[in-house]
Design a protein around this motif. Structure first.
Motif, short mmCIF file in Angstrom:
data_model
loop_
_atom_site.label_atom_id
_atom_site.label_comp_id
_atom_site.label_asym_id
_atom_site.label_seq_id
_atom_site.Cartn_x
_atom_site.Cartn_y
_atom_site.Cartn_z
N MET A 89 33.34 14.51 61.78
CA MET A 89 32.69 13.29 61.28
C MET A 89 32.65 13.30 59.75
O MET A 89 32.86 12.26 59.11
CB MET A 89 31.26 13.18 61.84
CG MET A 89 31.21 12.83 63.31
SD MET A 89 29.57 12.94 64.02
CE MET A 89 28.60 11.97 62.92
N ASN A 93 38.21 10.63 57.53
CA ASN A 93 39.45 10.06 57.00
C ASN A 93 40.52 11.12 56.74
O ASN A 93 41.71 10.86 56.91
CB ASN A 93 39.18 9.27 55.72
CG ASN A 93 38.34 8.04 56.00
OD1 ASN A 93 38.45 7.43 57.06
ND2 ASN A 93 37.47 7.69 55.06
N THR A 99 40.17 9.78 64.95
CA THR A 99 41.02 8.58 65.02
C THR A 99 42.10 8.75 66.09
O THR A 99 42.42 7.79 66.81
CB THR A 99 41.69 8.34 63.65
OG1 THR A 99 40.68 8.29 62.65
CG2 THR A 99 42.47 7.04 63.64
N PRO A 104 35.97 5.28 66.84
CA PRO A 104 35.70 4.67 65.53
C PRO A 104 34.62 5.45 64.78
O PRO A 104 33.78 6.12 65.37
CB PRO A 104 35.22 3.27 65.85
CG PRO A 104 35.35 3.08 67.31
CD PRO A 104 35.64 4.39 67.94
N GLU A 105 34.65 5.33 63.48
CA GLU A 105 33.72 6.08 62.64
C GLU A 105 32.26 5.71 62.93
O GLU A 105 31.39 6.57 62.94
CB GLU A 105 34.04 5.85 61.16
CG GLU A 105 33.26 6.74 60.23
CD GLU A 105 33.74 6.64 58.80
OE1 GLU A 105 33.23 7.41 57.98
OE2 GLU A 105 34.60 5.79 58.50
N HIS A 106 32.00 4.45 63.21
CA HIS A 106 30.62 4.02 63.46
C HIS A 106 30.11 4.48 64.84
O HIS A 106 28.92 4.50 65.07
CB HIS A 106 30.47 2.51 63.29
CG HIS A 106 31.29 1.71 64.26
ND1 HIS A 106 32.63 1.44 64.03
CD2 HIS A 106 30.97 1.14 65.43
CE1 HIS A 106 33.10 0.73 65.04
NE2 HIS A 106 32.11 0.53 65.91
N ASN A 107 31.00 4.86 65.77
CA ASN A 107 30.59 5.36 67.10
C ASN A 107 30.55 6.88 67.19
O ASN A 107 30.07 7.43 68.18
CB ASN A 107 31.53 4.83 68.18
CG ASN A 107 31.30 3.37 68.47
OD1 ASN A 107 30.30 2.79 68.06
ND2 ASN A 107 32.24 2.75 69.16
N SER A 109 28.79 9.09 65.72
CA SER A 109 27.44 9.69 65.78
C SER A 109 26.86 9.62 67.19
O SER A 109 26.05 10.49 67.56
CB SER A 109 26.51 9.00 64.78
OG SER A 109 26.43 7.62 65.09
#
Length: 168
Positions: A89, A93, A99, A104-107, A109
């Motif tokens: 996390m 990138n 990825t 996705p980055e927002h999920n 966590s």
């Protein structure tokens, strides 16, 4: 060496079938009629039965140690996975690992939160598995671990390879 769970099951089944076959063959030999010149062989047969019992206990100990190795590897993995996930996390990138799994980055966590909530229940489930193994197989897992801890505390050297006595 960590042995995968499927390999362990297959090898355990093969060892159990071999022990069963050996006991069956020994019972067939014990049931055959005795001849007059078989008196010398009766002592040898008794010795073979004692050796077979000793080997069976050895096999059970090896199975218990294999079980403990599997539980230990799972426990270590339960601690390493959240750490690795936090790293993924943090380096989202740069690593592109999450990825590649289409997270996705927002999920990301939410996955970590789920794992952290699951961890206490996993520890409880592992402890229940140890208790079931103790009851089902008759293994003294807790006693064995206490004995290992005792042996660790009374060791003379910091590494077993430096010790003059290789096995006790």
């Amino acid at each position: 060496i960590y042995i995968g769970p499927n390999e362990d099951v297959v090898m355990g089944k093969l060892a159990a079938w071999k022990r069963t076959l050996d006991r069956y063959m020994a019972s067939l030999n014990a049931a055959r009629p005795k001849r007059a010149d078989d008196d010398d062989e009766s002592d040898d047969d008794q010795k073979k039965f004692e050796d077979a019992d000793e080997m069976e206990l050895e096999g059970e100990t090896e199975e218990m140690i294999s079980f403990l190795a599997t539980i230990s590897a799972d426990s270590v993995a339960n601690l390493v996975v959240p750490t690795f996930y936090v790293f993924c996390m943090w380096m989202f990138n740069e690593s592109k690992i999450l990825t590649n799994f289409r997270i996705p980055e927002h999920n990301a966590s939410f996955y970590l939160l789920f794992y952290l909530l699951m961890y206490p229940f996993q520890v409880i489930a592992d402890r229940i598995c140890v208790n079931i193994a103790e009851c089902y197989h008759g293994w003294k897992v807790t006693d064995y671990l206490e004995y290992c801890s005792y042996r660790f505390l009374i060791r003379k050297t910091d590494w077993k390879g430096r010790d003059n006595i290789l096995d006790q």
